[in-house]
Design a protein around this motif. Structure first.
Motif, mmCIF file in Angstrom:
data_model
loop_
_atom_site.group_PDB
_atom_site.id
_atom_site.type_symbol
_atom_site.label_atom_id
_atom_site.label_comp_id
_atom_site.label_asym_id
_atom_site.label_seq_id
_atom_site.Cartn_x
_atom_site.Cartn_y
_atom_site.Cartn_z
ATOM 1 N N UNK A 92 0.814 -1.208 0.000
ATOM 2 C CA UNK A 92 0.000 0.000 0.000
ATOM 3 C C UNK A 92 0.847 1.256 0.000
ATOM 4 N N UNK A 93 1.930 1.247 0.777
ATOM 5 C CA UNK A 93 2.856 2.380 0.770
ATOM 6 C C UNK A 93 3.501 2.537 -0.597
ATOM 7 N N UNK A 94 3.815 1.423 -1.216
ATOM 8 C CA UNK A 94 4.394 1.463 -2.568
ATOM 9 C C UNK A 94 3.438 2.128 -3.548
ATOM 10 N N UNK A 95 2.174 1.741 -3.489
ATOM 11 C CA UNK A 95 1.183 2.309 -4.397
ATOM 12 C C UNK A 95 0.932 3.788 -4.106
ATOM 13 N N UNK A 96 0.853 4.135 -2.820
ATOM 14 C CA UNK A 96 0.637 5.532 -2.447
ATOM 15 C C UNK A 96 1.796 6.416 -2.891
ATOM 16 N N UNK A 97 3.033 5.948 -2.694
ATOM 17 C CA UNK A 97 4.199 6.716 -3.127
ATOM 18 C C UNK A 97 4.261 6.819 -4.645
ATOM 19 N N UNK A 138 -9.585 28.835 -5.608
ATOM 20 C CA UNK A 138 -10.820 29.013 -4.848
ATOM 21 C C UNK A 138 -11.509 27.694 -4.552
ATOM 22 N N UNK A 139 -11.049 26.608 -5.190
ATOM 23 C CA UNK A 139 -11.622 25.280 -4.978
ATOM 24 C C UNK A 139 -10.666 24.437 -4.145
ATOM 25 N N UNK A 140 -11.174 23.658 -3.206
ATOM 26 C CA UNK A 140 -10.298 22.738 -2.461
ATOM 27 C C UNK A 140 -9.661 21.723 -3.405
ATOM 28 N N UNK A 141 -8.448 21.309 -3.083
ATOM 29 C CA UNK A 141 -7.739 20.358 -3.945
ATOM 30 C C UNK A 141 -8.505 19.054 -4.080
ATOM 31 N N UNK A 142 -9.130 18.587 -3.000
ATOM 32 C CA UNK A 142 -9.858 17.327 -3.050
ATOM 33 C C UNK A 142 -11.061 17.436 -3.982
ATOM 34 N N UNK A 143 -11.695 18.619 -4.020
ATOM 35 C CA UNK A 143 -12.844 18.815 -4.909
ATOM 36 C C UNK A 143 -12.399 18.810 -6.368
ATOM 37 N N UNK A 176 -4.790 19.145 -9.578
ATOM 38 C CA UNK A 176 -5.179 19.900 -8.395
ATOM 39 C C UNK A 176 -3.985 20.554 -7.700
ATOM 40 N N UNK A 177 -2.751 20.256 -8.163
ATOM 41 C CA UNK A 177 -1.550 20.760 -7.485
ATOM 42 C C UNK A 177 -0.662 21.642 -8.362
ATOM 43 N N UNK A 178 -0.970 21.792 -9.649
ATOM 44 C CA UNK A 178 -0.066 22.507 -10.543
ATOM 45 C C UNK A 178 0.023 23.994 -10.224
ATOM 46 N N UNK A 179 -0.995 24.546 -9.573
ATOM 47 C CA UNK A 179 -1.060 25.986 -9.354
ATOM 48 C C UNK A 179 0.122 26.474 -8.513
ATOM 49 N N UNK A 233 3.627 15.363 0.090
ATOM 50 C CA UNK A 233 2.800 14.979 1.239
ATOM 51 C C UNK A 233 1.326 15.231 0.948
ATOM 52 N N UNK A 234 1.021 16.358 0.290
ATOM 53 C CA UNK A 234 -0.369 16.660 -0.061
ATOM 54 C C UNK A 234 -0.911 15.630 -1.039
ATOM 55 N N UNK A 235 -0.095 15.224 -2.015
ATOM 56 C CA UNK A 235 -0.527 14.243 -3.006
ATOM 57 C C UNK A 235 -0.803 12.887 -2.369
ATOM 58 N N UNK A 236 0.063 12.467 -1.452
ATOM 59 C CA UNK A 236 -0.156 11.189 -0.759
ATOM 60 C C UNK A 236 -1.445 11.238 0.054
ATOM 61 N N UNK A 237 -1.666 12.368 0.712
ATOM 62 C CA UNK A 237 -2.882 12.524 1.506
ATOM 63 C C UNK A 237 -4.123 12.563 0.612
ATOM 64 N N UNK A 238 -4.023 13.222 -0.544
ATOM 65 C CA UNK A 238 -5.149 13.258 -1.482
ATOM 66 C C UNK A 238 -5.480 11.860 -1.997
ATOM 67 N N UNK A 239 -4.446 11.092 -2.334
ATOM 68 C CA UNK A 239 -4.675 9.729 -2.795
ATOM 69 C C UNK A 239 -5.337 8.892 -1.716
#
Length: 305
Positions: A92-97, A138-143, A176-179, A233-239
């Motif tokens: 799971x850590x492998x896939x998340x990373x 103006x939009x949350x990354x998760x949205x 969601x993270x390019x900005x 870290x944000x990307x791992x949390x989003x996933x």
């Protein structure tokens, strides 16, 4: 030549500050263990949690080995399907990373390219890129990730959903993270484009693309590396969040978010280990990456010391 000696000075300063920062050292050790375990998961894990023939449903809900009813074959217990939880966490850590690194790389390429062009060219292109960035901020990354994932699932044929799931998930998180990359690259390019070496390249008639990639980009990589570390870290949390919500990776290929979602269904029935250990792994990994990102930001910005 000046940039070479500047790079040597930064590397020496980075090593000195790292050796005198215990928190950064602990974070580096945790991150290294997570990456090592993820990379060598097929060699370390006792079973393959993606292979249905490698585990037995009769071994389900076994507690950690040190408890009264534990089994020495399963160090931290098993989940609801009888999978070795330690093996599932490694995979799971492998896939998340994998998803996190891929999405950050995609966001970095897209955001840096647009930010470089906006900062160097200016004018209408800069205005359009920044207005799009303002709308997305103006939009949350998760949205944003949920929106992109939903649109992709609606466009793609149903029979290709499983095959393209990781690609769709990577693009959704990356968009969601390019900005952050775009804004930092644009601001840094504004500073660099008025310097003598850029003006000299323009007088020599070099192509604008070459000026941006060869002259400007190497001099703005420092802030972009910090953004990349923090956004990892944000990307791992989003996933993990998307998988927890059921729109991420499938249950037969569990990431940390999927394992946590499965564990929450049984936490009140006494099988606490199914949710505790994946959650601790995710928390430690995110905290260590954030600490390293903050450390790099401090090193590259002397005003923060």
């Amino acid at each position: 030549m000046l940039s070479y000696w500047r790079r040597i000075r930064i590397e020496n300063e980075l090593l000195y500050l790292f050796l005198h920062n215990r928190v950064a050292q602990v974070a580096a050790v945790i991150a290294t263990v997570a990456i090592f375990g993820a990379f060598f998961a097929p060699l370390i894990a006792s079973t393959n949690p993606h292979d249905l023939a490698s585990f037995d449903i009769l071994d389900s809900f076994l507690p950690p080995a040190w408890t009264e009813d534990g089994d020495t074959r399963f160090l931290i217990g098993t989940d609801d399907q009888g999978r070795d939880l330690l093996s599932a966490i490694l995979y799971g850590t492998r896939l998340s990373l994998l998803v996190g690194l891929s999405s950050v790389a995609f966001a970095a390429v897209l955001g840096t390219s647009l930010g470089l062009a906006a900062g160097y060219l200016g004018g209408r292109f800069d205005a359009v890129v920044m207005r799009i960035a303002d709308v997305q901020l103006s939009l949350p990354a998760i949205l944003t990730a949920l929106l992109v994932d939903g649109v992709a699932r609606g466009i793609l044929p149903r029979e290709q959903h499983e095959d393209l799931l990781l690609i769709v998930l990577t693009i959704a998180i990356g968009l969601s993270l390019w900005v952050n990359f775009a804004r930092v690259a644009r601001a840094s390019t504004f500073v660099e484009r008025n310097k003598e070496y850029v003006q000299a390249a323009e007088i020599m008639g070099q192509h604008p693309v070459r000026i941006m990639l060869v002259a400007i980009l190497p001099n703005i990589l420092g802030p972009l590396m910090v953004i990349g570390t923090i956004d990892l870290a944000v990307a791992i949390l989003l996933e993990a969040t998307l998988s927890f919500l059921g729109v991420g990776v499938p249950a037969d290929q569990p990431s940390l978010g999927t394992l946590i979602r499965i564990g929450t269904e049984y936490i009140f029935s006494g099988e606490w280990w199914i949710v505790i250990f994946p959650s601790m792994t995710l928390i430690l990994m995110i905290i260590s990456v954030n600490i390293l990102g903050d450390f790099f930001r401090t090193v590259l910005n002397p005003r923060l010391r």
